[in-house]
Structures are given as C-alpha cells and as structure tokens.
Design a protein around this motif. Structure first.
Motif, PDB file in Angstrom:
ATOM      1  N   ARG A  29       3.670 -68.523 -41.253  1.00  0.00           N
ATOM      2  CA  ARG A  29       4.774 -67.587 -41.446  1.00  0.00           C
ATOM      3  C   ARG A  29       5.919 -67.922 -40.514  1.00  0.00           C
ATOM      4  O   ARG A  29       5.711 -68.427 -39.404  1.00  0.00           O
ATOM      5  N   GLN A  30       7.126 -67.588 -40.965  1.00  0.00           N
ATOM      6  CA  GLN A  30       8.340 -67.807 -40.185  1.00  0.00           C
ATOM      7  C   GLN A  30       8.968 -66.471 -39.802  1.00  0.00           C
ATOM      8  O   GLN A  30       8.836 -65.481 -40.520  1.00  0.00           O
ATOM      9  N   LEU A  31       9.675 -66.465 -38.678  1.00  0.00           N
ATOM     10  CA  LEU A  31      10.466 -65.304 -38.271  1.00  0.00           C
ATOM     11  C   LEU A  31      11.777 -65.826 -37.702  1.00  0.00           C
ATOM     12  O   LEU A  31      11.820 -66.408 -36.621  1.00  0.00           O
ATOM     13  N   ALA A  62      16.057 -53.064 -21.003  1.00  0.00           N
ATOM     14  CA  ALA A  62      16.280 -54.175 -21.930  1.00  0.00           C
ATOM     15  C   ALA A  62      17.345 -53.833 -22.963  1.00  0.00           C
ATOM     16  O   ALA A  62      17.450 -52.690 -23.429  1.00  0.00           O
ATOM     17  N   GLU A  63      18.143 -54.789 -23.324  1.00  0.00           N
ATOM     18  CA  GLU A  63      19.174 -54.623 -24.340  1.00  0.00           C
ATOM     19  C   GLU A  63      18.527 -54.343 -25.693  1.00  0.00           C
ATOM     20  O   GLU A  63      17.406 -54.787 -25.975  1.00  0.00           O
ATOM     21  N   ALA A  64      19.215 -53.593 -26.541  1.00  0.00           N
ATOM     22  CA  ALA A  64      18.646 -53.167 -27.824  1.00  0.00           C
ATOM     23  C   ALA A  64      18.205 -54.356 -28.678  1.00  0.00           C
ATOM     24  O   ALA A  64      17.157 -54.314 -29.331  1.00  0.00           O
ATOM     25  N   GLY A  65      19.001 -55.424 -28.659  1.00  0.00           N
ATOM     26  CA  GLY A  65      18.638 -56.601 -29.447  1.00  0.00           C
ATOM     27  C   GLY A  65      17.357 -57.249 -28.961  1.00  0.00           C
ATOM     28  O   GLY A  65      16.569 -57.773 -29.760  1.00  0.00           O
ATOM     29  N   VAL A  66      17.114 -57.197 -27.662  1.00  0.00           N
ATOM     30  CA  VAL A  66      15.880 -57.751 -27.100  1.00  0.00           C
ATOM     31  C   VAL A  66      14.690 -56.911 -27.536  1.00  0.00           C
ATOM     32  O   VAL A  66      13.630 -57.440 -27.914  1.00  0.00           O
ATOM     33  N   ARG A  67      14.859 -55.596 -27.496  1.00  0.00           N
ATOM     34  CA  ARG A  67      13.760 -54.720 -27.925  1.00  0.00           C
ATOM     35  C   ARG A  67      13.434 -54.944 -29.400  1.00  0.00           C
ATOM     36  O   ARG A  67      12.257 -54.987 -29.793  1.00  0.00           O
ATOM     37  N   ASP A  68      14.469 -55.087 -30.219  1.00  0.00           N
ATOM     38  CA  ASP A  68      14.248 -55.349 -31.649  1.00  0.00           C
ATOM     39  C   ASP A  68      13.544 -56.692 -31.853  1.00  0.00           C
ATOM     40  O   ASP A  68      12.668 -56.822 -32.717  1.00  0.00           O
ATOM     41  N   PHE A  69      13.938 -57.685 -31.064  1.00  0.00           N
ATOM     42  CA  PHE A  69      13.317 -59.011 -31.150  1.00  0.00           C
ATOM     43  C   PHE A  69      11.829 -58.927 -30.817  1.00  0.00           C
ATOM     44  O   PHE A  69      10.980 -59.472 -31.536  1.00  0.00           O
ATOM     45  N   SER A  75       5.143 -56.850 -34.463  1.00  0.00           N
ATOM     46  CA  SER A  75       4.801 -56.348 -35.805  1.00  0.00           C
ATOM     47  C   SER A  75       4.397 -57.486 -36.735  1.00  0.00           C
ATOM     48  O   SER A  75       3.581 -57.307 -37.639  1.00  0.00           O
ATOM     49  N   ALA A  76       4.955 -58.692 -36.524  1.00  0.00           N
ATOM     50  CA  ALA A  76       4.594 -59.839 -37.354  1.00  0.00           C
ATOM     51  C   ALA A  76       3.298 -60.494 -36.899  1.00  0.00           C
ATOM     52  O   ALA A  76       2.784 -61.399 -37.564  1.00  0.00           O
ATOM     53  N   GLY A  77       2.776 -60.060 -35.739  1.00  0.00           N
ATOM     54  CA  GLY A  77       1.542 -60.645 -35.230  1.00  0.00           C
ATOM     55  C   GLY A  77       1.742 -61.982 -34.563  1.00  0.00           C
ATOM     56  O   GLY A  77       0.798 -62.762 -34.399  1.00  0.00           O
ATOM     57  N   PHE A  78       2.989 -62.284 -34.149  1.00  0.00           N
ATOM     58  CA  PHE A  78       3.276 -63.544 -33.485  1.00  0.00           C
ATOM     59  C   PHE A  78       2.978 -63.479 -31.987  1.00  0.00           C
ATOM     60  O   PHE A  78       2.929 -64.501 -31.310  1.00  0.00           O
ATOM     61  N   GLY A  79       2.832 -62.273 -31.462  1.00  0.00           N
ATOM     62  CA  GLY A  79       2.571 -62.091 -30.053  1.00  0.00           C
ATOM     63  C   GLY A  79       2.083 -60.680 -29.805  1.00  0.00           C
ATOM     64  O   GLY A  79       1.925 -59.886 -30.739  1.00  0.00           O
ATOM     65  N   ALA A  80       1.845 -60.366 -28.546  1.00  0.00           N
ATOM     66  CA  ALA A  80       1.312 -59.042 -28.214  1.00  0.00           C
ATOM     67  C   ALA A  80       1.851 -58.594 -26.867  1.00  0.00           C
ATOM     68  O   ALA A  80       2.251 -59.412 -26.023  1.00  0.00           O
ATOM     69  N   LEU A  81       1.842 -57.265 -26.676  1.00  0.00           N
ATOM     70  CA  LEU A  81       2.243 -56.676 -25.402  1.00  0.00           C
ATOM     71  C   LEU A  81       1.009 -56.267 -24.625  1.00  0.00           C
ATOM     72  O   LEU A  81       0.000 -55.862 -25.202  1.00  0.00           O
ATOM     73  N   SER A  82       1.104 -56.380 -23.313  1.00  0.00           N
ATOM     74  CA  SER A  82      -0.013 -55.996 -22.447  1.00  0.00           C
ATOM     75  C   SER A  82       0.556 -55.464 -21.138  1.00  0.00           C
ATOM     76  O   SER A  82       1.766 -55.507 -20.894  1.00  0.00           O
ATOM     77  N   GLU A  83      -0.325 -54.978 -20.265  1.00  0.00           N
ATOM     78  CA  GLU A  83       0.099 -54.538 -18.944  1.00  0.00           C
ATOM     79  C   GLU A  83       0.609 -55.743 -18.145  1.00  0.00           C
ATOM     80  O   GLU A  83       0.127 -56.868 -18.331  1.00  0.00           O
TER      81      GLU A  83
END
Length: 393
Positions: A29-31, A62-69, A75-83
C-alpha cells in the motif's frame, strides 16, 4: 501528550521536494503526503538511522499538519504510537549489498571478480541469416537480418564454456527457420536442451510449423513471434502442444486482431509484445505509466531493493550477435566476443555498466517519489528516445 511514533520495518519513506510517499512493502500500500516544513522535519528524524525509525512527538504543541500526518500513518497501519520510553525497535529498510561493485573496487583485498560467474542467468543468441529487416531485436526477442550466421559449432563451444550452474535460460533466436538451417542447431544443443528456448518469426502458412513441431518433439521449448500484418494464422496451428506464442502489438487495431484470435482459438500459452515503431500515442496510452498506474504499483521489499541496485530487466543477461560479438545491451559497446572467457565478459560489464546496473538515475527520476517503485529502465524508453517510462510532466 507526548508519544513515540515508530514506522514499521517494511515501510519505505521517500521525499522529493514538497512531495512525500510512504510505501508498505508488506501490505503493498501507498500513502502520499505533502512534505511541508514541519512534516519534513519529522521525516528527517525518522530517516536518521540512529533513531531506529522512531521520533518523539508532543501532540500538545505539534502543528496540525503533523498531527494529521501521524494520524494517517497510524490509521493506515504503517506505524504505531507508544509511550516515549517504550523499548520499541524498528530497523528502517536500508540497502546493503555485500558484493556491490563500488565496494569491491574500494576493497583492495577482494577482487571485483569474486563470485561473478553466479551473476550470469540468461544468454540470448541471435543466430542471424536472411529475415525481415526490422530493428525490433533492440527491444524484444526478435530475429535479426544478417549476412553473417553463427555456426552451431561456435555456439556450442561458447555454451560449453559459459554454462555455469546459475545459467537458467538460453534463448536461440533463429532468422532462417528452414529445417536445413535449424536441424544442426538442434543436434548440437542437445546437452543444453532443458535450458534452451527456440524463437522463430512466423510468416503464417501451416507448413512453417514443421520445424517448430520437430523441435518440440525433440524436447525443446519453442516460441513463435507473430506479426499481425503477416498472413493469417490458421486455427489448427494453435493446437500444437508445447508451443508458445508472442504477439507483436503496435496499435489498438493490432491488439484487437490478436484478441479475436485468442477468443476464437484459445492458445494455452501466449504473450503480448509491444513494439515501439513511431507510435508514441499507443505507448503513452497502453505501455508507459501515468500517475494512476504509479499509484497502483505493488512491489515486495526485495523488489524495491532490487530496483535500487540493479536493472531487473537486464541483469545477468548477455546477448550474442551473429558476428560473435557479445553485448549486455545491443545499443551499447560490445563487451568482447564468444572467443573471450565468460568470466572476462562479465567483469567488463560490471566495470563498464552498460546495462546490468542501470537504475532510474535520470534527473527526472531522481526528483520523483515513485523512483524505486517504477520498473527498471527498459529498451522501450531507448527506442522511443525518452528519459522515463512514465508520462508525468
């Protein structure tokens, strides 16, 4: 809220100016994203190998564009958030080719010829002789019209020296398809039968099937190259077991001709072979890529790496011409002759790089986010006098 963003190890990150692309080789998949200044700063941190594909983000500032990125990545499953202090490790997909030619050149203790015989995978031998005089052999498997003809003895002597364990295929492209011309080749190549494929240009009449049928009965693979402008192919010809068909296509009309034949005769093994012949509109619409095609490219991690290091269309292939000259690309200089050792021929190609390591390195490609997803440079681009395989402006 402070969190750590970590990209998955199968995700490639590419930026060119204000354009950015994430490609997940596992999900295929591409993003695509806009590489604004704040987003680019985050990408630079991700691209730093020391950060192990992770970056700390303060969502409160963080800037809004960064948060959207980041939301798009998660959401695409390309990465994940953690502590922030979570022991998450992800190794970015970095190319590492142990036998890279430039590295071998720098390392004086290792010769550039180390294991090079294992690179040879395909030999294409154009026998020569009388034939239609078209330069299509520069693009596809197609016979060449030549006063010179390679004898069976010279071919076999070269093959006996070049037949390494890595050699998987020997393509014999015949210009003169008569039995007196082909039978000596078939007899001489018997020891290489399992790897050998004979290619003929089919003029049309059923009696032309005598020689291909003889070869199939002898255990050889055969492919017939067919021109839509030639005489009609009789339906019973498609009933010969063990023969493949390569249909030359230069226009939508020729495609329609072959499509009707395929529908009516149902050949078991066939391929369409586009040929550039002053038909840029046909190639732009049907062969070259537009942005929709680029967005649909689906490559494995291994394939992406391959595009960065070698020409996947040409690597491992040598071409022998009727005069005995050996090439990696028939539009470039000869590497030598069939009297030279196969080792020397491979070394010359690796050093000169006429074809095997030609990657997408043009100015346009270097500035394109799809660079390593696109197919390697091909003979079609050379024939059309184009810099790229795509139609992007």
């Amino acid at each position: 809220m402070i969190r750590k963003l970590t990209l998955k190890p199968d995700v490639f990150l590419w930026r060119k100016g204000r354009d950015g692309l994430l490609y997940d080789a596992k999900q295929k998949r591409q993003l695509r994203f806009a590489a604004t200044e704040p987003v680019s700063e985050l990408c630079e941190a991700l691209e730093n190998p020391d950060n192990l594909y992770s970056v700390i983000v303060d969502f409160a500032t963080a800037e809004a564009g960064v948060r959207d990125f980041i939301d798009g990545i998660v959401s695409a499953g390309f990465g994940a958030l953690s502590e922030p202090d979570a022991p998450v490790i992800s190794l970015p997909p970095l190319l590492n080719i142990q036998r890279d030619v430039e590295r071998l050149r720098r390392d004086k203790e290792r010769g550039i010829g180390e294991n090079v015989l294992s690179y040879l995978s395909t030999l294409r031998i154009l026998v020569g002789g009388p034939c239609c005089d078209k330069p299509y052999y520069k693009q596809i498997l197609y016979p060449i019209c030549s006063d010179e003809v390679l004898t069976a003895e010279r071919i076999v002597r070269f093959l006996d020296a070049a037949c390494t364990p890595s050699l998987q295929r020997i393509d014999i492209v015949v210009s003169e398809s008569s039995e007196p011309a082909v039978a000596p080749l078939a007899d001489a190549l018997a020891a290489h039968k399992e790897k050998t494929v004979f290619h003929f240009l089919l003029a049309g009449p059923a009696e032309n099937m005598t020689v291909p049928s003889m070869l199939v009965e002898s255990g050889y693979s055969v492919r017939l190259i067919c021109e839509a402008s030639g005489r009609p192919i009789e339906k019973q010809m498609f009933g010969v077991t063990g023969i493949g068909w390569d249909f030359i296509v230069r226009s939508p009309q020729e495609y329609d001709v072959w499509n009707r034949i395929i529908t009516d005769c149902n050949p078991a093994d066939y391929t369409f072979r586009p040929v550039y012949d002053d038909n840029p509109e046909f190639f732009d619409r049907n062969v070259f890529f537009d942005e929709t095609d680029l967005r649909e490219l689906r490559l494995s991690r291994r394939e992406v790496f391959a595009h960065q290091a070698i020409n996947t269309e040409a690597f491992g292939r040598l071409i022998v011409m009727p005069d005995g000259q050996v090439y990696s690309d028939v539009t470039a200089e000869a590497l030598g002759t069939i009297e030279d050792s196969i080792y020397d021929l491979i070394i010359r190609e690796l050093e000169a790089n006429y074809a095997w390591r030609k990657v997408r390195d043009s100015k346009r490609c270097r500035n394109c986010i799809y660079r390593w997803l696109c197919p390697s440079p091909s003979p079609y681009e050379r024939a059309a006098g184009r810099e790229t395989i795509c139609t992007l402006k």
